[in-house]
Enzyme design. Structure first.
Site, PDB file in Angstrom:
ATOM      1  N   ASP A 197      -6.925   5.266   3.930  1.00  0.00           N
ATOM      2  CA  ASP A 197      -7.948   4.227   3.876  1.00  0.00           C
ATOM      3  C   ASP A 197      -8.589   3.934   5.222  1.00  0.00           C
ATOM      4  O   ASP A 197      -9.451   3.056   5.328  1.00  0.00           O
ATOM      5  CB  ASP A 197      -7.399   2.936   3.258  1.00  0.00           C
ATOM      6  CG  ASP A 197      -5.997   2.591   3.704  1.00  0.00           C
ATOM      7  OD1 ASP A 197      -5.423   3.320   4.544  1.00  0.00           O
ATOM      8  OD2 ASP A 197      -5.448   1.593   3.201  1.00  0.00           O
TER       9      ASP A 197
ATOM     10  N   ASP B  86      -1.576   4.732   7.542  1.00  0.00           N
ATOM     11  CA  ASP B  86      -2.408   3.848   6.733  1.00  0.00           C
ATOM     12  C   ASP B  86      -3.177   2.897   7.657  1.00  0.00           C
ATOM     13  O   ASP B  86      -2.705   2.574   8.753  1.00  0.00           O
ATOM     14  CB  ASP B  86      -1.519   3.046   5.785  1.00  0.00           C
ATOM     15  CG  ASP B  86      -2.276   2.296   4.697  1.00  0.00           C
ATOM     16  OD1 ASP B  86      -2.347   2.796   3.575  1.00  0.00           O
ATOM     17  OD2 ASP B  86      -2.790   1.191   4.998  1.00  0.00           O
TER      18      ASP B  86
ATOM     19  N   HIS C 140      -3.601  -0.174   7.328  1.00  0.00           N
ATOM     20  CA  HIS C 140      -2.926  -1.477   7.376  1.00  0.00           C
ATOM     21  C   HIS C 140      -1.520  -1.303   7.948  1.00  0.00           C
ATOM     22  O   HIS C 140      -0.828  -0.325   7.642  1.00  0.00           O
ATOM     23  CB  HIS C 140      -2.832  -2.083   5.972  1.00  0.00           C
ATOM     24  CG  HIS C 140      -4.147  -2.210   5.273  1.00  0.00           C
ATOM     25  ND1 HIS C 140      -4.614  -1.243   4.405  1.00  0.00           N
ATOM     26  CD2 HIS C 140      -5.094  -3.177   5.325  1.00  0.00           C
ATOM     27  CE1 HIS C 140      -5.801  -1.612   3.942  1.00  0.00           C
ATOM     28  NE2 HIS C 140      -6.116  -2.772   4.491  1.00  0.00           N
TER      29      HIS C 140
ATOM     30  N   HIS D 258       3.933  -2.337   2.330  1.00  0.00           N
ATOM     31  CA  HIS D 258       3.853  -3.778   2.586  1.00  0.00           C
ATOM     32  C   HIS D 258       5.019  -4.551   1.966  1.00  0.00           C
ATOM     33  O   HIS D 258       5.227  -5.719   2.319  1.00  0.00           O
ATOM     34  CB  HIS D 258       2.544  -4.361   2.051  1.00  0.00           C
ATOM     35  CG  HIS D 258       1.326  -3.874   2.761  1.00  0.00           C
ATOM     36  ND1 HIS D 258       1.197  -3.903   4.131  1.00  0.00           N
ATOM     37  CD2 HIS D 258       0.161  -3.341   2.289  1.00  0.00           C
ATOM     38  CE1 HIS D 258       0.029  -3.413   4.482  1.00  0.00           C
ATOM     39  NE2 HIS D 258      -0.618  -3.055   3.382  1.00  0.00           N
TER      40      HIS D 258
END
Length: 309
Positions: free
Chosen positions: A244, A163, A165, A126
């Site tokens: 995740d 991931d 995200h 991120h």
């Protein structure tokens, strides 16, 4: 196949406070799983070095790097955003995390090992060129990719990000770099609320609905990632390895299983064997349910080692 395992105890000292999901126990649980299963003794273990300014500035602005150094507290916690904080040990942990990707790149390209897994924190995908967010300070994978291109003169490098995200930082950093392809699956709409409409012929985004299961995930990879990678023919593959999206992880609403992580790692290894001389550097991103995280990292490493599962 020889697999490097890159780690440093400094990564355990970064702590964003009681109850924060991105906690030191993540790495402890992974290492315990590798010890219990006997995998750790089969790996080539290395300490992660500190990333240098020259390595960081390839993907982050000098002003941003200096702001992180200046923000580092001598005591207590300071918040960089609503989710991301620093304690007195965070800066060194973040430098080790970024440095792990550089060391892994060097080891793989020197053919000292076939591939590498970096068991580090804080995560990185991120982090944008001038912004910390989503638990991330420096974009670890991006630092490794830039090192492969600038120092080792590779022309085509792929980042594969599973991931849950979207890897917004990796996309922002490499959006206009013709040497890099990013393939990303992620829940959408979901934090950081990006990626669904920002794709290109090198930014291959495959958003997943909130109730997506393994069949949906696998089909997305087959439909979007694999054709793009076959066109791009990467010379090296980096993995933003987030676990995740597992059905046991309450950080998301995607329902992958252990077998799905085995499958995606097999696809990555297959592409690497076809185009990249088997060269893979995998770097830990998310994964917050400790038991599934440890199991899936161990399975991921087994596939990197060439073991049958």
């Amino acid at each position: 196949m020889q697999t490097a395992y890159i780690y440093h105890p400094d990564c355990l000292k970064h702590d964003m406070g009681m109850g924060h999901p991105e906690c030191p126990q993540r790495l402890i649980t992974i290492e315990n799983e590798l010890l219990t299963t006997g995998l750790l003794s089969q790996l080539q273990c290395y300490d992660a070095p500190l990333a240098t300014m020259d390595q960081l500035v390839r993907v982050h602005t000098p002003g941003y790097i200096e702001s992180i150094r200046q923000a580092a507290p001598t005591a207590g916690l300071i918040a960089l955003d609503a989710d991301t904080a620093m304690n007195p040990f965070t800066l060194n942990a973040a430098l080790r995390a970024a440095g792990s990707a550089v060391l892994a790149t060097n080891l793989v390209l020197a053919e000292t090992v076939n591939n590498a897994f970096c068991a580090i924190r804080p995560p990185g995908h991120h982090a944008e060129s001038d912004r910390a967010m989503g638990f991330c300070l420096f974009n670890n994978v991006a630092v490794g990719v830039a090192h492969a291109i600038e120092h080792h003169h590779l022309q085509r490098v792929a980042i594969l990000d599973f991931d849950v995200h979207h890897g917004n930082g990796s996309e922002e950093i490499f959006h206009d770099n013709p040497h890099v392809m990013l393939c990303s699956t992620f829940q959408h709409p979901f934090y950081p609320y990006s990626g669904a409409n920002s794709g290109s012929d090198r930014m291959i985004n495959a958003p997943l609905r909130r109730d997506a299961d393994g069949a949906v995930f696998r089909q997305a990879v087959k439909d979007s990632w694999l054709p793009a990678l076959n066109r791009f023919k990467p010379e090296m593959i980096f993995v933003s390895a987030g676990f995740d999206a597992h059905r046991d992880d309450d950080m998301s609403q995607v329902y992958l299983s252990d077998d799905d992580y085995v499958w995606i790692t097999q696809q990555i290894v297959s592409i690497a064997d076809q185009y990249s001389q088997g060269r893979v550097v995998s770097v830990l991103e998310g994964g917050y349910e400790l038991h599934s995280l440890a199991r899936c990292v161990a399975a991921h490493i087994r596939v990197l080692q060439g073991k049958e599962i």
